[in-house]
Design a protein around this motif. Structure first.
Motif, PDB file in Angstrom:
ATOM      1  N   TYR A 153       7.049   3.827   0.798  1.00 54.75           N
ATOM      2  CA  TYR A 153       7.314   4.822  -0.150  1.00 54.75           C
ATOM      3  C   TYR A 153       6.635   6.386   0.056  1.00 54.75           C
ATOM      4  CZ  TYR A 153       9.021   0.906  -2.974  1.00 54.75           C
ATOM      5  OH  TYR A 153       9.629  -0.143  -3.703  1.00 54.75           O
ATOM      6  N   THR A 154       7.590   7.203   0.396  1.00 54.53           N
ATOM      7  CA  THR A 154       7.340   8.343   0.926  1.00 54.53           C
ATOM      8  C   THR A 154       6.583   9.192  -0.342  1.00 54.53           C
ATOM      9  OG1 THR A 154       9.182   8.518   2.311  1.00 54.53           O
ATOM     10  CG2 THR A 154       8.020  10.620   1.946  1.00 54.53           C
ATOM     11  N   PRO A 155       5.798   9.830  -0.630  1.00 52.63           N
ATOM     12  CA  PRO A 155       5.417  10.741  -1.641  1.00 52.63           C
ATOM     13  C   PRO A 155       6.429  11.753  -2.015  1.00 52.63           C
ATOM     14  CG  PRO A 155       3.608  10.758  -0.118  1.00 52.63           C
ATOM     15  CD  PRO A 155       4.693   9.981   0.555  1.00 52.63           C
ATOM     16  N   PRO A 156       7.175  11.711  -3.392  1.00 55.10           N
ATOM     17  CA  PRO A 156       8.423  12.439  -3.420  1.00 55.10           C
ATOM     18  C   PRO A 156       8.208  13.976  -3.281  1.00 55.10           C
ATOM     19  CG  PRO A 156       7.918  10.838  -5.357  1.00 55.10           C
ATOM     20  CD  PRO A 156       6.753  10.943  -4.245  1.00 55.10           C
ATOM     21  N   LEU A 173       0.985  -1.148   0.035  1.00 50.31           N
ATOM     22  CA  LEU A 173       0.120  -0.033  -0.008  1.00 50.31           C
ATOM     23  C   LEU A 173       0.961   1.083  -0.013  1.00 50.31           C
ATOM     24  CD1 LEU A 173      -3.166   0.352   2.239  1.00 50.31           C
ATOM     25  CD2 LEU A 173      -2.108   2.366   1.135  1.00 50.31           C
ATOM     26  N   SER A 174       1.186   1.737  -1.334  1.00 54.23           N
ATOM     27  CA  SER A 174       2.303   2.848  -1.416  1.00 54.23           C
ATOM     28  C   SER A 174       1.720   4.119  -0.876  1.00 54.23           C
ATOM     29  CB  SER A 174       2.628   2.839  -2.825  1.00 54.23           C
ATOM     30  OG  SER A 174       3.488   3.942  -3.012  1.00 54.23           O
ATOM     31  N   TRP A 175       2.228   4.731  -0.043  1.00 55.51           N
ATOM     32  CA  TRP A 175       1.930   6.020   0.512  1.00 55.51           C
ATOM     33  C   TRP A 175       2.096   6.921  -0.736  1.00 55.51           C
ATOM     34  CZ3 TRP A 175       5.409   8.957   4.407  1.00 55.51           C
ATOM     35  CH2 TRP A 175       4.908  10.210   4.928  1.00 55.51           C
ATOM     36  N   ALA A 176       3.093   7.016  -1.528  1.00 56.78           N
ATOM     37  CA  ALA A 176       3.339   7.629  -2.723  1.00 56.78           C
ATOM     38  C   ALA A 176       2.034   7.397  -3.855  1.00 56.78           C
ATOM     39  CB  ALA A 176       4.680   7.448  -3.506  1.00 56.78           C
ATOM     40  N   GLU A 177       1.698   6.391  -3.827  1.00 55.22           N
ATOM     41  CA  GLU A 177       0.626   6.264  -5.082  1.00 55.22           C
ATOM     42  C   GLU A 177      -0.518   6.318  -4.410  1.00 55.22           C
ATOM     43  OE1 GLU A 177       1.201   1.939  -5.727  1.00 55.22           O
ATOM     44  OE2 GLU A 177       2.703   2.093  -7.383  1.00 55.22           O
ATOM     45  N   TYR A 178      -0.565   6.275  -3.214  1.00 51.79           N
ATOM     46  CA  TYR A 178      -1.974   6.686  -2.791  1.00 51.79           C
ATOM     47  C   TYR A 178      -2.477   8.126  -2.814  1.00 51.79           C
ATOM     48  CZ  TYR A 178      -5.999   7.107   0.677  1.00 51.79           C
ATOM     49  OH  TYR A 178      -7.023   7.335   1.409  1.00 51.79           O
ATOM     50  N   LEU A 179      -1.457   8.996  -2.681  1.00 53.77           N
ATOM     51  CA  LEU A 179      -1.396  10.456  -2.673  1.00 53.77           C
ATOM     52  C   LEU A 179      -1.397  11.051  -4.517  1.00 53.77           C
ATOM     53  CD1 LEU A 179       0.145  11.837   0.452  1.00 53.77           C
ATOM     54  CD2 LEU A 179      -1.992  11.559  -0.207  1.00 53.77           C
ATOM     55  N   ALA A 180      -0.926  10.166  -5.177  1.00 54.61           N
ATOM     56  CA  ALA A 180      -0.949  10.306  -6.792  1.00 54.61           C
ATOM     57  C   ALA A 180      -2.220  10.510  -7.288  1.00 54.61           C
ATOM     58  CB  ALA A 180      -0.229   9.285  -7.354  1.00 54.61           C
ATOM     59  N   PRO A 181      -2.611  11.148  -8.454  1.00 53.85           N
ATOM     60  CA  PRO A 181      -3.728  11.137  -8.832  1.00 53.85           C
ATOM     61  C   PRO A 181      -4.463   9.842  -9.071  1.00 53.85           C
ATOM     62  CG  PRO A 181      -2.552  12.715 -10.065  1.00 53.85           C
ATOM     63  CD  PRO A 181      -1.536  11.985  -8.968  1.00 53.85           C
ATOM     64  N   GLY A 182      -5.763   9.547  -8.649  1.00 53.01           N
ATOM     65  CA  GLY A 182      -6.414   8.318  -8.875  1.00 53.01           C
ATOM     66  C   GLY A 182      -6.100   7.111  -7.992  1.00 53.01           C
ATOM     67  N   GLY A 183      -4.863   7.566  -7.096  1.00 57.33           N
ATOM     68  CA  GLY A 183      -4.534   6.516  -6.095  1.00 57.33           C
ATOM     69  C   GLY A 183      -5.403   6.061  -4.837  1.00 57.33           C
TER      70      GLY A 183
END
Length: 680
Positions: free
Chosen positions: A83-86, A50-60
């Motif tokens: 995975y930290t949101p960049p 469950l990627s933190w970075a992907e969750y906050l990306a569009p559609g995540g």
């Protein structure tokens, strides 16, 4: 000091297991395709990220709103939150620590609130001592990591969930002890361990065995948290060399590891168009760790688990490598568990030969043939579960061989059209591997190769006459005798090309390296021990479908003609060639039932109807690529040179196969019509 687990810690001996599978945003169809098979494999757990970075990306958010309930509603789920949101990272990379350390704990809290009803344990980060997952160059003493995970673990535990510390890779006892000194081990309920013995070169010099590494881990953990469990959150074995049997063996070995949970990495291979490890390097091993291929074709591990779970897997992997007496000279049959191979092996074993069965057991049902051989012939059967594409794995098999029958192959035209590279690797490169292994052994062992009539192509230059039930050639000579070996080669379809290449290499090794070789280009062989499918072994397939009362698919109009040959006659031909190899070395022979056994598909179906006593449900489709309107082998060369001829008429042979299926596959659950007098 080396410390091993005591037996009371061996919780994993309960034989429960899980799989690891990462799902990328938007992979709805892939998730729906893989999940039923993961469940069918008997897996108790599933670990996914469950990627933190992907969750906050569009559609995540929408993606995980669908994914986590979909998975957690079906299986005991372990989400790995990393995975930290960049945009929030101190380094601008997903492996960097967040600028606000508490932000990770806040996100974990959000995940627990939103999805927590779908899992009990939550994994906090993945491979924290791996530069690609945690940038320890910017956190050299792991202070930031420990603060970040400590806050998240404390809060998850406070809210009633059970935190798991992500597994280090490779295992580092000093790092692990540091986690204890920093207080991290005291606030988690389980710790992860990653280990891939036999796959990564980096582990060859450092791997000391499961007991040693987990014992060391347990010793450290007991100093800080005696109640915490040890989980194998990732272990696996890459089949990049096509050694699927070794993957199955490693899985069984992992089940005995003294850990509280086991997650096998992974269920599916990575697709070749997906960069691995953030594209920093390419290593084929990364792409072949799955129990199934990237397009969901089951490897041996997945197939056996789905067929019968761990007991089924244990039965197959228990088969030993050959244990031949010193000075023994066995006959090696590649593909020896297959239809023709098992019948040929039985014939040789009945005469007292030692036979090595080299087979990857890839084809469903062939392990039953191997079990039949071992039950009948005991210790003179020597199974080697390996793949001819794995040159390193097969070379020792040929060291003392006095003869080789090379039957292992990818056998379906349809499969070759979907997977042409795999088809070539098996039929082309696999044959070279066998030839080179024989040459390296230095014993000049004869090699007799099973080729195919497909090397002659579609024969679309022949003028055909269409009758009510068949096609027949206008050329009277071909009509009376069939296609002879002087027919020009004209490969078509990837299958025809790969078998044709192998055919020519086998013949050339007689010229270039003085290895006594011969080639048999076969027509349609049928008989007992055949597990026919729609793509290969059509005579048996039709009978099986008819006996089950299921519809039969016919491609084309059913008037295509083949000369069918009973397997007993085929075995006699192979043995005749070996017995006269000095005379026929470097030669090729067509092998089929000839004009006396030339029948159309429609004619065979009519005879099957008379055997089962009811009309068949037949359905017609388009012609398949490379399908020949007519192929009948002129086997006159075999008769002239070796005195061989087919002795079993096709109607008698068909009845023989039907009787065998009735007794062995259907165990009397079906009833054939009484025997009629048929030609001998």
């Amino acid at each position: 000091m080396t410390v091993s687990f005591s037996s009371d810690r061996s919780a994993a001996k309960t034989k429960t297991y899980g799989f690891v599978e990462w799902f990328r945003p938007g992979e709805f169809e892939r998730t729906e395709r893989l999940l039923p098979d993961i469940l069918a494999s008997g897996a108790s757990y599933l670990r996914t990220h469950l990627s933190w970075a992907e969750y906050l990306a569009p559609g995540g958010e929408a993606w995980f709103d669908w994914l986590i309930p979909r998975l957690g509603g079906q299986i005991d789920l372990l989400p790995c939150i990393h995975y930290t949101p960049p945009s929030m990272s101190r380094t601008g990379r997903s492996s960097g620590a967040p600028r606000d350390i508490k932000a990770y704990a806040d996100f974990v809290d959000h995940v627990l609130t939103r999805y927590g009803r779908y899992f009990e344990f939550v994994e906090l980060w993945n491979e924290p001592n791996n530069l690609l997952d945690w940038d320890w160059r910017e956190d050299g003493d792991f202070q930031l990591f420990c603060e970040m995970i400590g806050k998240a673990a404390y809060w998850a535990k406070h809210r009633g969930w059970r935190p798991v510390l992500g597994g280090p890779c490779p295992f580092d006892p000093y790092w692990f002890n540091l986690m204890g000194d920093r207080g991290l081990l005291s606030v988690v309920d389980a710790v992860g361990f990653h280990g891939f013995p036999g796959t990564w070169d980096s582990e060859e010099g450092t791997w000391g065995g499961w007991d040693m590494h987990l014992g060391e881990m347990r010793r450290i953990l007991d100093r800080f948290n005696e109640d915490a469990q040890i989980w194998i959150t990732e272990t696996g074995y890459s089949t990049w060399r096509n050694d699927e049997t070794e993957q199955a063996r490693r899985f069984i070995k992992a089940l005995s590891v003294p850990a509280d949970r086991l997650f096998w990495y992974s269920w599916a291979d990575v697709a070749p168009d997906i960069p691995v490890q953030e594209g920093l390097w390419f290593d084929p091993r990364h792409y072949h760790l799955g129990a199934v291929t990237h397009d969901n074709q089951p490897k041996l591990l997945a197939r056996l688990l789905i067929e019968g779970g761990v007991p089924r897997l244990e039965d197959i992997t228990r088969l030993a490598a050959p244990n031949l007496a010193k000075g023994s000279a066995p006959i090696v049959i590649t593909g020896g568990s297959g239809f023709i191979g098992s019948n040929l092996a039985d014939s040789l074993l009945l005469e007292g030969e030692d036979v090595v069965i080299l087979d990857n057991l890839n084809r469903p049902g062939v392990d039953q043939n191997l079990a039949w051989l071992t039950e009948r012939h005991g210790k003179r059967v020597h199974p080697v579960l390996s793949d001819i594409r794995d040159v390193r794995g097969i070379e020792p098999v040929f060291t003392d061989a006095k003869a080789v029958f090379h039957l292992a192959a990818q056998t379906a035209v349809t499969t070759s059209l979907v997977h042409p590279i795999d088809d070539f690797e098996t039929n082309g490169r696999g044959t070279i591997n066998v030839l080179e292994a024989v040459r390296k052994a230095g014993r000049q062992a004869p090699v007799i190769f099973a080729s195919t009539n497909k090397v002659y192509g579609s024969l679309d230059d022949l003028i055909m006459v269409e009758t009510d039930y068949s096609y027949v050639p206008q050329d009277a000579a071909i009509r009376s005798r069939g296609i002879a070996e002087d027919r020009p080669l004209r490969f078509c379809t990837p299958y025809g090309c790969s078998k044709g290449v192998a055919d020519q290499y086998v013949l050339d090794y007689a010229k270039s390296f003085a290895i006594p070789t011969a080639v048999l280009r076969m027509s349609c062989i049928y008989g007992p021990r055949q597990f026919g499918t729609e793509d290969q072994g059509w005579v048996a397939h039709f009978l099986i479908r008819a006996l089950q009362g299921e519809p039969i698919s016919i491609y084309g109009n059913g008037k295509q003609v083949r000369d069918v040959l009973h397997v007993d006659d085929a075995v006699a031909a192979y043995r005749a060639v070996l017995g006269n190899i000095g005379k026929v070395r470097g030669q090729v022979f067509n092998l089929g039932g000839g004009a006396n056994n030339a029948v159309s598909v429609l004619t065979v179906l009519r005879e099957i109807e008379s055997l089962v006593g009811h009309p068949l449900d037949t359905r017609f489709g388009d012609w398949r690529a490379g399908d020949q309107y007519y192929f009948v082998a002129d086997a006159g060369k075999l008769t002239r040179e070796l005195g061989w001829q087919s002795n079993i008429h096709w109607k008698a042979g068909l009845r023989h196969l039907a009787d065998w299926l009735e007794e062995h596959r259907f165990a009397g659950r079906v009833r054939l019509q009484p025997r009629k007098k048929v030609p001998a």
